[in-house]
Design a protein around this motif. Sequence first.
Motif, PDB file in Angstrom:
ATOM      1  N   ALA A   1      18.377 -32.376 -52.699  1.00  0.00           N
ATOM      2  CA  ALA A   1      18.741 -33.369 -51.959  1.00  0.00           C
ATOM      3  C   ALA A   1      17.707 -33.638 -50.814  1.00  0.00           C
ATOM      4  N   VAL A   2      17.180 -34.794 -50.193  1.00  0.00           N
ATOM      5  CA  VAL A   2      16.602 -34.841 -49.342  1.00  0.00           C
ATOM      6  C   VAL A   2      17.239 -35.470 -48.082  1.00  0.00           C
ATOM      7  N   VAL A   3      17.590 -35.065 -47.124  1.00  0.00           N
ATOM      8  CA  VAL A   3      18.239 -35.623 -45.884  1.00  0.00           C
ATOM      9  C   VAL A   3      17.414 -35.889 -44.734  1.00  0.00           C
ATOM     10  N   ILE A   4      17.370 -37.340 -44.479  1.00  0.00           N
ATOM     11  CA  ILE A   4      16.461 -37.800 -43.450  1.00  0.00           C
ATOM     12  C   ILE A   4      17.192 -38.282 -42.240  1.00  0.00           C
ATOM     13  N   HIS A   5      16.889 -37.552 -41.272  1.00  0.00           N
ATOM     14  CA  HIS A   5      17.429 -37.939 -39.987  1.00  0.00           C
ATOM     15  C   HIS A   5      16.905 -38.988 -39.391  1.00  0.00           C
ATOM     16  N   VAL A   6      17.655 -40.225 -38.931  1.00  0.00           N
ATOM     17  CA  VAL A   6      16.944 -41.429 -38.386  1.00  0.00           C
ATOM     18  C   VAL A   6      17.533 -41.508 -36.861  1.00  0.00           C
ATOM     19  N   PRO A   7      16.948 -42.092 -35.821  1.00  0.00           N
ATOM     20  CA  PRO A   7      17.336 -42.166 -34.441  1.00  0.00           C
ATOM     21  C   PRO A   7      18.523 -43.092 -34.548  1.00  0.00           C
ATOM     22  N   TYR A   8      19.616 -42.663 -33.581  1.00  0.00           N
ATOM     23  CA  TYR A   8      20.894 -43.418 -33.673  1.00  0.00           C
ATOM     24  C   TYR A   8      20.800 -44.896 -33.384  1.00  0.00           C
ATOM     25  N   ARG A   9      19.868 -45.350 -32.759  1.00  0.00           N
ATOM     26  CA  ARG A   9      19.589 -46.731 -32.225  1.00  0.00           C
ATOM     27  C   ARG A   9      18.881 -47.430 -33.447  1.00  0.00           C
ATOM     28  N   LEU A  10      18.302 -46.707 -34.274  1.00  0.00           N
ATOM     29  CA  LEU A  10      17.647 -47.476 -35.610  1.00  0.00           C
ATOM     30  C   LEU A  10      18.555 -47.454 -36.743  1.00  0.00           C
ATOM     31  N   ARG A  11      19.803 -46.999 -36.463  1.00  0.00           N
ATOM     32  CA  ARG A  11      20.506 -46.649 -37.925  1.00  0.00           C
ATOM     33  C   ARG A  11      20.905 -48.121 -38.419  1.00  0.00           C
ATOM     34  N   LYS A  12      21.227 -49.175 -37.563  1.00  0.00           N
ATOM     35  CA  LYS A  12      21.536 -50.706 -38.143  1.00  0.00           C
ATOM     36  C   LYS A  12      20.412 -51.109 -38.815  1.00  0.00           C
ATOM     37  N   ALA A  13      19.005 -51.007 -38.429  1.00  0.00           N
ATOM     38  CA  ALA A  13      17.916 -51.681 -39.128  1.00  0.00           C
ATOM     39  C   ALA A  13      17.735 -50.811 -40.651  1.00  0.00           C
TER      40      ALA A  13
ATOM     41  N   TYR B   1      -3.557 -45.835 -36.851  1.00  0.00           N
ATOM     42  CA  TYR B   1      -2.410 -45.851 -37.143  1.00  0.00           C
ATOM     43  C   TYR B   1      -2.023 -44.929 -38.548  1.00  0.00           C
ATOM     44  N   THR B   2      -1.521 -43.896 -38.385  1.00  0.00           N
ATOM     45  CA  THR B   2      -1.360 -42.947 -39.397  1.00  0.00           C
ATOM     46  C   THR B   2       0.120 -42.491 -39.695  1.00  0.00           C
ATOM     47  N   SER B   3       0.373 -41.507 -40.776  1.00  0.00           N
ATOM     48  CA  SER B   3       1.861 -41.244 -41.160  1.00  0.00           C
ATOM     49  C   SER B   3       2.507 -40.403 -39.829  1.00  0.00           C
ATOM     50  N   ARG B   4       1.944 -39.994 -38.927  1.00  0.00           N
ATOM     51  CA  ARG B   4       2.474 -39.090 -37.893  1.00  0.00           C
ATOM     52  C   ARG B   4       3.113 -40.197 -36.948  1.00  0.00           C
ATOM     53  N   LYS B   5       2.794 -41.576 -36.894  1.00  0.00           N
ATOM     54  CA  LYS B   5       3.393 -42.599 -36.300  1.00  0.00           C
ATOM     55  C   LYS B   5       5.115 -42.558 -36.681  1.00  0.00           C
ATOM     56  N   LYS B   6       5.363 -42.428 -37.963  1.00  0.00           N
ATOM     57  CA  LYS B   6       6.485 -42.198 -38.788  1.00  0.00           C
ATOM     58  C   LYS B   6       7.493 -41.245 -38.295  1.00  0.00           C
ATOM     59  N   ILE B   7       7.054 -40.425 -37.652  1.00  0.00           N
ATOM     60  CA  ILE B   7       8.135 -39.109 -37.197  1.00  0.00           C
ATOM     61  C   ILE B   7       7.885 -38.914 -36.027  1.00  0.00           C
ATOM     62  N   HIS B   8       9.032 -38.824 -35.067  1.00  0.00           N
ATOM     63  CA  HIS B   8       9.260 -38.676 -33.627  1.00  0.00           C
ATOM     64  C   HIS B   8      10.077 -37.488 -33.541  1.00  0.00           C
ATOM     65  N   LYS B   9       9.724 -36.266 -32.967  1.00  0.00           N
ATOM     66  CA  LYS B   9      10.659 -35.144 -33.042  1.00  0.00           C
ATOM     67  C   LYS B   9      11.056 -34.911 -31.680  1.00  0.00           C
ATOM     68  N   ASP B  10      12.084 -34.449 -31.421  1.00  0.00           N
ATOM     69  CA  ASP B  10      12.519 -33.914 -30.021  1.00  0.00           C
ATOM     70  C   ASP B  10      11.706 -33.142 -29.479  1.00  0.00           C
ATOM     71  N   LYS B  11      11.359 -33.276 -28.120  1.00  0.00           N
ATOM     72  CA  LYS B  11      10.551 -32.234 -27.261  1.00  0.00           C
ATOM     73  C   LYS B  11       9.164 -32.153 -27.780  1.00  0.00           C
ATOM     74  N   ASP B  12       8.645 -33.323 -28.634  1.00  0.00           N
ATOM     75  CA  ASP B  12       7.172 -33.268 -29.085  1.00  0.00           C
ATOM     76  C   ASP B  12       6.930 -32.143 -30.082  1.00  0.00           C
ATOM     77  N   ALA B  13       8.019 -31.563 -30.737  1.00  0.00           N
ATOM     78  CA  ALA B  13       7.732 -30.386 -31.803  1.00  0.00           C
ATOM     79  C   ALA B  13       6.867 -30.927 -32.830  1.00  0.00           C
TER      80      ALA B  13
ATOM     81  N   LEU C   1      10.197 -49.136 -37.875  1.00  0.00           N
ATOM     82  CA  LEU C   1      11.112 -47.733 -37.940  1.00  0.00           C
ATOM     83  C   LEU C   1      10.470 -46.213 -38.310  1.00  0.00           C
ATOM     84  N   PHE C   2      10.878 -45.235 -37.757  1.00  0.00           N
ATOM     85  CA  PHE C   2      10.474 -44.003 -37.736  1.00  0.00           C
ATOM     86  C   PHE C   2      11.806 -43.166 -38.116  1.00  0.00           C
TER      87      PHE C   2
END
Length: 197
Positions: free
Chosen positions: A60-72, A2-14, A44-45
Motif C-alpha cells: 500500500a502507498v500512503v500519501i500524506h497531503v497538507p490538511y488545508r489541501l484535503r478538500k481539493a 518547474y520540476t517534481s520537487r515542487k510537488k513535495i514540501h516536507k516539514d523543516k525542509d527535510a 497541489l503538493f
Amino acid sequence: MYTSRKKIHKDKDAEPTEFEESVAQALFDLENTSQELKSELKDLFINSATQFDISGNRKAVVIHVPYRLRKAYRKIHLRLVRELEKKFSGKDVVVVATRRMVRPPKRGSAAQRPRTRTLTAVHDAILEDVVQPAEIVGKRIRYRLDGTKIIKIFLDPKERNNTEYKLETLSAVYRKLTGKDVVFEYPITAQKSGADV
C-alpha cells in the motif's frame, strides 16, 4: 525551473526519500499528461509518502497531503487514485491528510486544546480519510473477554465498486497509522417483500 520537487514540501525542509520523490514525480507526470487533472493538480503538493507491506504480497502507498489541501484532493480523489494505482501497478493508494495531535494541557493551566487536536478526533478523521470515497454509515465497538477490542465500520454500499477490492488494505493501513484494529463491512439491507405488509 518547474520540476517534481515542487510537488513535495516536507516539514523543516527535510530531504525527501527516494520513494517520496518517485510519488512526487508520478504526480508531476500526471499533471503534464492528463488533461482532465491538469488544472486541479496545478496547485497541489504532498507532505510525505510511505509504503506498507500488506498481507500476502500486496503493498500500500500512503500519501500524506497538507490538511488545508484535503478538500481539493477529495474533489479529484477517485480519478487521482485510479491513475496513481496504474502508475504503481499492484499497489493500493491511500490519501490521508496530515494532522497534528496536542497533548492534554497541564493541570492548572488556562490553555485549552482544540477538540480537533485530541487523539480520538485525529484517529476518527484519519479513518474517514482512509475510506474515502466511501462514507461511514455506522460504527460498532466489540469488546472481547480477553480485553481486546475490534471496531466494526459499516461503509456506504453506494461506493462498493470503488472500495470493496481494497478493504483488507484499508484496515491494515489504519492499523499501521493508529494501532487500532478495524474491520470494514457493508450493512446488509433487508429486502422488502410483498408478504411483509
